[in-house]
Design an enzyme around this catalytic site. Structure first.
Site, PDB file in Angstrom:
ATOM      1  N   ARG A  20       0.837  -1.202   0.000  1.00 52.87           N
ATOM      2  CA  ARG A  20       0.000   0.000   0.000  1.00 52.87           C
ATOM      3  C   ARG A  20       0.874   1.255   0.000  1.00 52.87           C
ATOM      4  NH1 ARG A  20      -0.671   4.695   2.388  1.00 52.87           N
ATOM      5  NH2 ARG A  20      -0.325   3.739   4.441  1.00 52.87           N
ATOM      6  N   ASP A  21       1.514   1.556   1.108  1.00 55.59           N
ATOM      7  CA  ASP A  21       2.295   2.787   1.204  1.00 55.59           C
ATOM      8  C   ASP A  21       3.454   2.771   0.211  1.00 55.59           C
ATOM      9  OD1 ASP A  21       3.151   5.244   2.046  1.00 55.59           O
ATOM     10  OD2 ASP A  21       3.514   4.691   4.115  1.00 55.59           O
ATOM     11  N   HIS A 214       4.661   4.223  12.785  1.00 59.45           N
ATOM     12  CA  HIS A 214       4.910   4.211  11.330  1.00 59.45           C
ATOM     13  C   HIS A 214       5.990   5.248  11.037  1.00 59.45           C
ATOM     14  CE1 HIS A 214       3.326   4.040   7.034  1.00 59.45           C
ATOM     15  NE2 HIS A 214       3.925   5.217   7.011  1.00 59.45           N
ATOM     16  N   HIS A 216       9.069   6.836   8.595  1.00 58.69           N
ATOM     17  CA  HIS A 216       9.754   6.941   7.309  1.00 58.69           C
ATOM     18  C   HIS A 216      11.239   7.188   7.566  1.00 58.69           C
ATOM     19  CE1 HIS A 216       6.475   7.150   4.176  1.00 58.69           C
ATOM     20  NE2 HIS A 216       5.828   6.956   5.312  1.00 58.69           N
ATOM     21  N   CYS A 247       5.185   9.689   0.338  1.00 58.57           N
ATOM     22  CA  CYS A 247       3.904  10.373   0.337  1.00 58.57           C
ATOM     23  C   CYS A 247       3.898  11.376  -0.803  1.00 58.57           C
ATOM     24  CB  CYS A 247       3.685  11.101   1.661  1.00 58.57           C
ATOM     25  SG  CYS A 247       2.213  12.142   1.640  1.00 58.57           S
ATOM     26  N   ASN A 256       9.718   4.131   3.552  1.00 55.61           N
ATOM     27  CA  ASN A 256       9.461   3.673   4.894  1.00 55.61           C
ATOM     28  C   ASN A 256      10.686   2.933   5.424  1.00 55.61           C
ATOM     29  OD1 ASN A 256       6.335   3.572   5.840  1.00 55.61           O
ATOM     30  ND2 ASN A 256       6.505   3.688   3.634  1.00 55.61           N
TER      31      ASN A 256
END
Lengths: 319, 319
Positions: A20-21, A214, A216, A247, A256
């Site tokens: 996803r990310d 979470h 990065h 992002c 990430n």
């Protein structure tokens, strides 16, 4: 020094968010069959929580258009806890239909980032979570709702984000019916001292309902930040295989924390993850092959595990 | 949580070792004029401790053949503390002649690595330090002697390195007359939990004579390890601009912690380093240009400083 002040968790969960990310931030559109392979191999390597996609309109994120199919597939794998991202009630309805185990509703504590990324204020998102909770309860569904507070350490658009605002929004998400809350350093602004300070307070507010950190690795502090969070008792972290991700609305943000480096750090410290790192590195090589031309990250894949790495403990839980 | 159990140092020193540990490990031989430029610009950016080279035979490390000239130059810069590496008494004599402020004698706690790298057992190195101390005292020199215990967390050749052996050798170095002692994760095997445990005990043994933590970022844990060492009170760290470096006798080891990422982490946490990061990044760009074709590391140079970074505090001390 008081040894009692330094107890790390005995076990921790790495939630894979690369599908996803990671994939939403890169140009390559991975075919569904490769995503299935990724999920299957991650599960075989011992990963037990995977965010498989996002229920957003396909015209916005064509990379993630196959999310429903992936949820259905992932739910066939024994013991796998399947998460999806949902930006709003409409996405949540899809997640409920798909019977995801958990849906993450992202909220940006930076008002500027929230408007740019979600076209809503943070409090609009809190109101949306209340609607999602009502829909979930009306459907008699077991899908958990996670409110994820992003840009929790600052924002590339507005700069500072007030810690009190972050914690206020976290409390508001819980009050609106979120079952879980998380904190995200969306743009890589956090340092370990900030993490310690904010996460300590967040845990005081949310207790067992605090779910995940979470981080990065935009400026190289990702794993140091994880360590700081571990020290205050956080035991679940998002990560992307090969450190892909970022992002699109936060220029400069990239990558990430990499799953394999994080699994190595945890394993080395004797924190059980259930992950077989050799299998994870083999999967990384396949994903790297699928994503040829994309910038990947991580250090372990180049250096390999230390001779001294306690393989037995991590391999034991996989299989 | 008890906040008193978590005091980070208010200030920390980054010792630049790129000109020694970095350059000795890469193929490019940097011209003396470029090295002078590097030292001059690092000093201008606020760095106050630099390891400028190594007194080893030029046939072994032609990259560092100009060490005497660099010590002489570096000593002209106000307030700069000039270190050199010396493998033996002969090198120490050169360091004394050059009037270096400090000479680092490397000792490898791994017997296998010690024999491969120095052709001596660790205890032979301790005996050499005693001779170096005698020579220093006989010369009436003020040059400090630092005993650096390497492979302190394991070794690519022999695997495990017993913590008790590491601490025994550290004590032996002090007994033999070392003024300072340090610990190095030569091959990138350390994790933050190991660092905390070993450094706590090392500080108990060496007290104020404990000088420096030296971490390689081989597996991505370099900055997390620095943070763990900060938490137990260590406030001086080796680092290489652009993360260059490694160890020719430890296959797979590559890259010290990068100076610029470390300066960023410390500055972000409010730990004064005296370093102007913008100047440091400008220097990095020049060094990267000189080292074209070599693999460089670090994250900050790509992402830039956060909007929220407290520039004032770090810039104030430089100039």
């Amino acid at each position: 020094m008081n040894p009692a002040s330094h107890r790390l968790p005995g076990a921790a969960v790495i939630r894979e968010v690369g599908l996803r990310d990671g994939l939403q931030s890169i140009a390559t559109i991975l075919p569904t069959e490769h995503k299935r392979e990724w999920i299957r191999a991650a599960h075989a390597a011992g990963q037990r929580e995977i965010e498989v996609g996002s229920f957003v309109p396909a015209r916005l994120l064509p990379q993630l258009a196959d999310t429903a199919e992936l949820v259905a597939f992932a739910k066939t794998l024994p013991g796998l806890f399947v998460s999806v991202l949902v930006p709003n009630l409409r996405g949540a309805e899809s997640a409920l239909t798909a019977q995801a185990d958990l849906m993450i509703v992202p909220l940006s504590a930076s008002h500027a980032h929230s408007l740019a990324n979600l076209r809503k204020t943070p409090d609009d998102v809190v109101a949306e979570v209340a609607k999602i909770r009502a829909a979930r309860d009306a459907a008699g569904s077991k899908t958990l709702i996670e409110g994820g507070v992003g840009t929790a350490f600052g924002c590339t658009l507005q700069g500072d984000v007030d810690k009190r605002e972050v914690l206020r929004l976290m409390q508001a998400l819980l009050d609106a019916g979120a079952d879980r809350v998380s904190l995200a350093d969306t743009v890589g602004y956090a340092d370990p001292a900030m993490v310690r300070e904010l996460f300590e307070e967040a845990l005081q507010i949310a207790g067992d309902r605090f779910w995940c950190g979470h981080f990065h690795d935009t400026r190289g502090l990702g794993l140091a930040n994880v360590y700081a969070a571990l020290e205050v008792g956080v035991a679940r972290f998002d990560a992307c295989l090969a450190g892909i991700g970022g992002c699109p609305h936060a220029p400069g943000a990239s990558g990430n924390v990499s799953t394999e480096d994080l699994a190595y750090m945890l394993g080395s410290m004797g924190i059980a993850t259930g992950i077989d790192i050799a299998q994870l590195l083999a999967l990384r090589a396949r994903v790297a092959d699928w994503l040829k031309g994309e910038t990947l990250h991580g250090a372990l894949w180049q250096a390999g595990l230390p001779k001294t790495f306690p393989v037995s403990s991590s391999a034991a839980l996989a299989a």
